[in-house]
Design a protein around this motif. Structure first.
Motif, PDB file in Angstrom:
ATOM      1  N   HIS A 156       0.853  -1.197   0.000  1.00  0.00           N
ATOM      2  CA  HIS A 156       0.000   0.000   0.000  1.00  0.00           C
ATOM      3  C   HIS A 156       0.880   1.235   0.000  1.00  0.00           C
ATOM      4  CE1 HIS A 156      -2.263   3.044   2.688  1.00  0.00           C
ATOM      5  NE2 HIS A 156      -2.581   3.263   1.416  1.00  0.00           N
ATOM      6  N   GLY A 157       0.593   2.164  -0.915  1.00  0.00           N
ATOM      7  CA  GLY A 157       1.361   3.402  -0.906  1.00  0.00           C
ATOM      8  C   GLY A 157       1.503   4.045  -2.271  1.00  0.00           C
ATOM      9  N   ALA A 158       2.744   4.417  -2.582  1.00  0.00           N
ATOM     10  CA  ALA A 158       3.063   5.133  -3.814  1.00  0.00           C
ATOM     11  C   ALA A 158       3.698   4.195  -4.839  1.00  0.00           C
ATOM     12  CB  ALA A 158       4.022   6.285  -3.508  1.00  0.00           C
ATOM     13  N   PHE A 159       3.821   4.676  -6.071  1.00  0.00           N
ATOM     14  CA  PHE A 159       4.464   3.877  -7.111  1.00  0.00           C
ATOM     15  C   PHE A 159       5.934   3.610  -6.773  1.00  0.00           C
ATOM     16  CE2 PHE A 159       1.044   5.903  -9.605  1.00  0.00           C
ATOM     17  CZ  PHE A 159       0.491   4.777 -10.181  1.00  0.00           C
ATOM     18  N   ASP A 160       6.591   4.623  -6.221  1.00  0.00           N
ATOM     19  CA  ASP A 160       8.035   4.519  -5.972  1.00  0.00           C
ATOM     20  C   ASP A 160       8.439   5.469  -4.853  1.00  0.00           C
ATOM     21  OD1 ASP A 160       8.295   7.136  -7.288  1.00  0.00           O
ATOM     22  OD2 ASP A 160       7.964   6.026  -9.146  1.00  0.00           O
ATOM     23  N   ASP A 161       9.725   5.672  -4.670  1.00  0.00           N
ATOM     24  CA  ASP A 161      10.201   6.487  -3.552  1.00  0.00           C
ATOM     25  C   ASP A 161      10.342   7.968  -3.885  1.00  0.00           C
ATOM     26  OD1 ASP A 161      12.383   6.318  -5.220  1.00  0.00           O
ATOM     27  OD2 ASP A 161      13.785   5.610  -3.683  1.00  0.00           O
ATOM     28  N   SER A 162       9.820   8.387  -5.039  1.00  0.00           N
ATOM     29  CA  SER A 162       9.900   9.804  -5.401  1.00  0.00           C
ATOM     30  C   SER A 162       8.656  10.249  -6.166  1.00  0.00           C
ATOM     31  CB  SER A 162      11.157  10.070  -6.239  1.00  0.00           C
ATOM     32  OG  SER A 162      11.291  11.454  -6.513  1.00  0.00           O
ATOM     33  N   PRO A 163       7.486  10.284  -5.490  1.00  0.00           N
ATOM     34  CA  PRO A 163       6.244  10.648  -6.160  1.00  0.00           C
ATOM     35  C   PRO A 163       6.273  12.029  -6.805  1.00  0.00           C
ATOM     36  CG  PRO A 163       5.784   9.681  -4.015  1.00  0.00           C
ATOM     37  CD  PRO A 163       7.266   9.934  -4.073  1.00  0.00           C
ATOM     38  N   SER A 164       7.064  12.932  -6.237  1.00  0.00           N
ATOM     39  CA  SER A 164       7.085  14.306  -6.729  1.00  0.00           C
ATOM     40  C   SER A 164       8.026  14.524  -7.908  1.00  0.00           C
ATOM     41  CB  SER A 164       7.491  15.261  -5.599  1.00  0.00           C
ATOM     42  OG  SER A 164       6.595  15.158  -4.524  1.00  0.00           O
ATOM     43  N   SER A 165       8.983  13.608  -8.090  1.00  0.00           N
ATOM     44  CA  SER A 165      10.000  13.822  -9.121  1.00  0.00           C
ATOM     45  C   SER A 165      10.437  12.500  -9.752  1.00  0.00           C
ATOM     46  CB  SER A 165      11.217  14.527  -8.506  1.00  0.00           C
ATOM     47  OG  SER A 165      12.237  14.690  -9.459  1.00  0.00           O
ATOM     48  N   PRO A 166       9.915  12.185 -10.909  1.00  0.00           N
ATOM     49  CA  PRO A 166      10.267  10.926 -11.589  1.00  0.00           C
ATOM     50  C   PRO A 166      11.768  10.734 -11.794  1.00  0.00           C
ATOM     51  CG  PRO A 166       8.425  11.986 -12.694  1.00  0.00           C
ATOM     52  CD  PRO A 166       8.938  12.964 -11.691  1.00  0.00           C
ATOM     53  N   LYS A 167      12.489  11.811 -12.026  1.00  0.00           N
ATOM     54  CA  LYS A 167      13.928  11.686 -12.307  1.00  0.00           C
ATOM     55  C   LYS A 167      14.743  11.300 -11.073  1.00  0.00           C
ATOM     56  CE  LYS A 167      14.886  16.662 -11.813  1.00  0.00           C
ATOM     57  NZ  LYS A 167      15.727  16.566 -10.634  1.00  0.00           N
ATOM     58  N   ASP A 168      14.117  11.423  -9.876  1.00  0.00           N
ATOM     59  CA  ASP A 168      14.835  11.108  -8.643  1.00  0.00           C
ATOM     60  C   ASP A 168      14.476   9.747  -8.056  1.00  0.00           C
ATOM     61  OD1 ASP A 168      16.251  13.550  -8.592  1.00  0.00           O
ATOM     62  OD2 ASP A 168      14.506  14.581  -7.728  1.00  0.00           O
ATOM     63  N   VAL A 169      13.776   8.928  -8.829  1.00  0.00           N
ATOM     64  CA  VAL A 169      13.381   7.599  -8.341  1.00  0.00           C
ATOM     65  C   VAL A 169      14.605   6.701  -8.179  1.00  0.00           C
ATOM     66  CG1 VAL A 169      12.118   5.481  -8.901  1.00  0.00           C
ATOM     67  CG2 VAL A 169      11.082   7.722  -9.361  1.00  0.00           C
ATOM     68  N   SER A 170      14.727   6.092  -7.006  1.00  0.00           N
ATOM     69  CA  SER A 170      15.811   5.133  -6.786  1.00  0.00           C
ATOM     70  C   SER A 170      15.278   3.727  -6.501  1.00  0.00           C
ATOM     71  CB  SER A 170      16.703   5.585  -5.619  1.00  0.00           C
ATOM     72  OG  SER A 170      15.959   5.675  -4.422  1.00  0.00           O
ATOM     73  N   ARG A 171      13.982   3.639  -6.126  1.00  0.00           N
ATOM     74  CA  ARG A 171      13.383   2.323  -5.878  1.00  0.00           C
ATOM     75  C   ARG A 171      11.930   2.326  -6.338  1.00  0.00           C
ATOM     76  NH1 ARG A 171      10.686  -1.388  -2.575  1.00  0.00           N
ATOM     77  NH2 ARG A 171      11.875  -3.325  -2.166  1.00  0.00           N
ATOM     78  N   LYS A 172      11.582   1.385  -7.208  1.00  0.00           N
ATOM     79  CA  LYS A 172      10.220   1.261  -7.699  1.00  0.00           C
ATOM     80  C   LYS A 172       9.451   0.300  -6.787  1.00  0.00           C
ATOM     81  CE  LYS A 172      11.316   2.295 -12.535  1.00  0.00           C
ATOM     82  NZ  LYS A 172      11.187   1.843 -13.940  1.00  0.00           N
ATOM     83  N   HIS A 173       8.865   0.858  -5.730  1.00  0.00           N
ATOM     84  CA  HIS A 173       8.223   0.031  -4.708  1.00  0.00           C
ATOM     85  C   HIS A 173       7.183  -0.932  -5.281  1.00  0.00           C
ATOM     86  CE1 HIS A 173      10.289   2.313  -1.757  1.00  0.00           C
ATOM     87  NE2 HIS A 173       9.501   3.367  -1.763  1.00  0.00           N
ATOM     88  N   LEU A 174       6.296  -0.415  -6.123  1.00  0.00           N
ATOM     89  CA  LEU A 174       5.219  -1.262  -6.656  1.00  0.00           C
ATOM     90  C   LEU A 174       5.763  -2.350  -7.563  1.00  0.00           C
ATOM     91  CD1 LEU A 174       2.281  -2.017  -7.027  1.00  0.00           C
ATOM     92  CD2 LEU A 174       2.098  -0.220  -8.777  1.00  0.00           C
ATOM     93  N   GLN A 175       6.687  -2.026  -8.423  1.00  0.00           N
ATOM     94  CA  GLN A 175       7.245  -3.032  -9.331  1.00  0.00           C
ATOM     95  C   GLN A 175       7.925  -4.151  -8.550  1.00  0.00           C
ATOM     96  OE1 GLN A 175       9.384  -1.586 -12.766  1.00  0.00           O
ATOM     97  NE2 GLN A 175      10.728  -3.375 -12.786  1.00  0.00           N
ATOM     98  N   VAL A 176       8.696  -3.780  -7.542  1.00  0.00           N
ATOM     99  CA  VAL A 176       9.371  -4.797  -6.720  1.00  0.00           C
ATOM    100  C   VAL A 176       8.339  -5.636  -5.987  1.00  0.00           C
ATOM    101  CG1 VAL A 176      10.943  -5.196  -4.786  1.00  0.00           C
ATOM    102  CG2 VAL A 176      11.457  -3.404  -6.462  1.00  0.00           C
ATOM    103  N   ALA A 177       7.288  -4.993  -5.467  1.00  0.00           N
ATOM    104  CA  ALA A 177       6.239  -5.723  -4.746  1.00  0.00           C
ATOM    105  C   ALA A 177       5.537  -6.717  -5.665  1.00  0.00           C
ATOM    106  CB  ALA A 177       5.231  -4.738  -4.167  1.00  0.00           C
TER     107      ALA A 177
END
Length: 203
Positions: A156-177
């Protein structure tokens, strides 16, 4: 002093009731899929249910809308993850619970146009009276709930660890889940903070 005390007490009591009324507890990890058989009107004109949309490996439910800046900012990720879920035999239902805007920006016709503009190939359904949002404890758009093959909530939560800035994503929480759930593993990051606009319920 007594005259001042009584109004202050009344205000405090009212504030407590208001806080209690609008505070919603999110669905706990491990919970079963709620409102599984509630009929929802999809932008295709058909009635769908969460139970009927679930596939062999589970179900992805995303609370979303048409106009929230965070929905728009996450739209590419939304489409990417919905396609990824379906590729992994996980059903997808995007839910619009903004009942207070049903005659405006989140009307059924506006939803149909938004789905067409975004190229949705999955369900985008009206959550009448915010019934699902209340059952899930959803408060934001976008907000994600992933259920496994046994219809148990695993993320439960967000797509990844940087909802506000796609370029700063370091972990894709949903994809890993999704990867972990499909592999039969315990999801390593079960919750993250949803960032977005508040769901517009009818008060």
């Amino acid at each position: 002093m007594k005259k001042l005390f009584v109004p202050l007490l009344a205000i405090a009591a009212f504030s407590a009731m208001a806080f209690t009324h609008y505070t919603i507890e999110p669905l706990a990890i491990g919970s079963s899929l709620p409102e599984a058989n509630t009929k929802l009107t999809d932008v295709s004109g058909k009635e769908v249910t969460l139970a009927g949309s679930k596939k062999k490996n589970g179900l992805l439910v995303i609370f979303s809308c048409n106009t929230c800046p965070y929905v728009i900012k996450n739209q590419e990720r939304n489409n990417e993850m919905c396609a990824y879920a379906e590729k992994n035999n996980i059903g997808v239902v995007i839910v619009n619970s903004n009942e207070a805007q049903r005659n405006d920006a989140d009307s059924y016709d506006a939803m149909k146009k938004y789905a067409a503009d975004q190229g949705y190939k999955w369900n985008y359904a009206v959550d009448k009276n915010s019934t699902l949002a209340d059952a899930f404890g959803a408060t934001k758009t976008p907000e994600i709930f992933l259920f496994n093959k046994d219809s148990k909530l695993v993320y439960h939560g967000a797509f990844d660890d940087s909802p506000s800035s796609p370029k700063d994503v370091s972990r894709k929480h949903l994809q890993v889940a999704i990867d972990e759930a499909v592999a039969g593993k315990e999801v390593s990051v079960k919750t993250s903070k949803s960032v977005g606009c508040g769901i517009k319920r009818v008060k």
